[in-house]
Write an enzyme that holds these catalytic residues in place. Structure first.
Site, PDB file in Angstrom:
ATOM      1  N   CYS A  53       0.832  -1.200   0.000  1.00 44.57           N
ATOM      2  CA  CYS A  53       0.000   0.000   0.000  1.00 44.57           C
ATOM      3  C   CYS A  53       0.867   1.251   0.000  1.00 44.57           C
ATOM      4  O   CYS A  53       0.596   2.219  -0.715  1.00 44.57           O
ATOM      5  CB  CYS A  53      -0.926  -0.002   1.206  1.00 44.57           C
ATOM      6  SG  CYS A  53      -1.991   1.464   1.307  1.00 44.57           S
ATOM      7  N   CYS A  90      -5.963  -2.675   6.477  1.00 47.31           N
ATOM      8  CA  CYS A  90      -6.858  -1.536   6.306  1.00 47.31           C
ATOM      9  C   CYS A  90      -8.029  -1.814   5.366  1.00 47.31           C
ATOM     10  O   CYS A  90      -9.123  -1.299   5.570  1.00 47.31           O
ATOM     11  CB  CYS A  90      -6.064  -0.322   5.826  1.00 47.31           C
ATOM     12  SG  CYS A  90      -5.037  -0.607   4.373  1.00 47.31           S
TER      13      CYS A  90
END
Length: 338
Positions: A32, A159
């Protein structure tokens, strides 16, 4: 607001699903950062706001030290360094950035611990109510302000899952793969119906490590026959959990860890645990690494002074202590002098 939902799926989620399918432990946080937050986001800025931003500030707990390159130019090189907060330090998750990404980034929180940041977060409302606060010490400001998120719990976990359980996410995308659970020490079958596809072998997050073939770990898996291996003697002294091969290597800067310049350390997951380590072998290709792994990581290999010149594919590393569970797919991040 910059919409990067599609990029996040393409660069992070789909890769994580593929890693789980292959029986490895993914690290979506690592990807990410390198592929989305400091990758696709920077690409968006370059395309739509070229030349408008010299630096991008991020709230990660990390530091960037800018050093002269050492040549005749005035150019600097960005070096990623740890923070004073060993628990919240996020350099592990940022280690997959490249030099171009890091050189454009600044981490304003890098010199603080999390508790100090929580104190400083109280400053804003005080400054809003009393704009002439230039002469007031920051520590005093921290005592009197009151932000709504000052007591918010620290975020943890993957997340993109939100409130979805990891097992439910994997089941949705990969289904269940029934198979036996085998005691690796005795070879006996303990149960049937284990769903190999529901979790990564180690239960940890990470990419790139191959543990010694003699290691018996909780939740090791055979993805071809859908077998889950478990061991009741995982922590016995005869079980080696202090060595692994890693590759390919991604160097963030031109600086290389060098044993002759002091202790070299490594993390194999996010958190305060960091090991002193030794480099015992370098690999020039995937094939060479696989051949070395097949030997069971032989002892007696001489230490090498420095970690890699350019063109080296990977390394064989020995820790100064046993790890709780090395797993294929984890990242190893090397440190020296912070």
């Amino acid at each position: 607001m910059v919409p990067l939902t599609n990029e996040y799926w393409d660069y992070v989620v789909s890769h994580s699903v593929a890693e789980i399918r292959a029986g490895r432990t993914p690290n979506p946080d690592m990807l990410c950062n390198s592929r989305v937050k400091f990758g696709a986001f920077y690409d968006y800025l370059d395309k739509n706001h070229e030349g408008c931003f010299d630096r991008i500030a991020s709230g990660h707990y990390a530091r960037v030290v800018r050093l002269p390159k050492g040549d005749d130019s005035q150019d600097e090189e960005a070096v990623l360094c740890m923070t004073p907060d060993v628990i919240k330090d996020q350099t592990y998750f940022l280690a997959h950035l490249n030099q171009s990404q890091l050189s454009r980034t600044m981490f304003p929180l890098g010199s603080f611990t999390k508790s100090q940041v929580r104190q400083l977060s109280q400053v804003a409302s005080h400054m809003a109510n009393k704009p002439n606060t230039d002469s007031i010490p920051v520590r005093r400001l921290a005592e009197v302000a009151d932000l709504a998120n000052k007591g918010r719990k620290d975020s943890q976990g993957i997340c993109f899952l939100g409130k979805v359980k990891f097992s439910e996410f994997v089941k949705e995308h990969l289904g269940e793969w029934p198979g036996p659970i085998i005691d690796i020490d005795s070879g006996s079958s303990l149960a049937e119906g284990g769903a190999v596809g529901q979790s990564p072998p180690s239960g940890e997050t990470g990419s790139g490590l191959s543990p010694p073939v003699s290691t018996a770990g909780f939740g090791a898996g055979n993805m071809v026959n859908n077998i889950v291996y478990v061991s009741r003697s995982y922590y016995d002294s005869g079980r080696r959990r202090d060595a692994f091969s890693v590759g390919p290597i991604s160097w963030l800067s031109s600086k290389r860890p060098d044993h002759s310049q002091g202790a070299v350390q490594v993390k194999v997951r996010h958190g305060p645990q960091i090991y002193n380590c030794r480099l015992l072998h370098m690999f020039s290709s995937t094939a060479e690494r696989e051949a070395f792994v097949a030997t069971g990581f032989p002892d007696g290999t001489a230490d090498l002074d420095s970690f890699c010149t350019d063109g080296q594919y990977g390394a064989y590393i020995v820790l100064d202590g046993d790890d709780q569970g090395l797993a294929a797919g984890q990242y190893a991040v090397l440190y020296q002098d912070g």
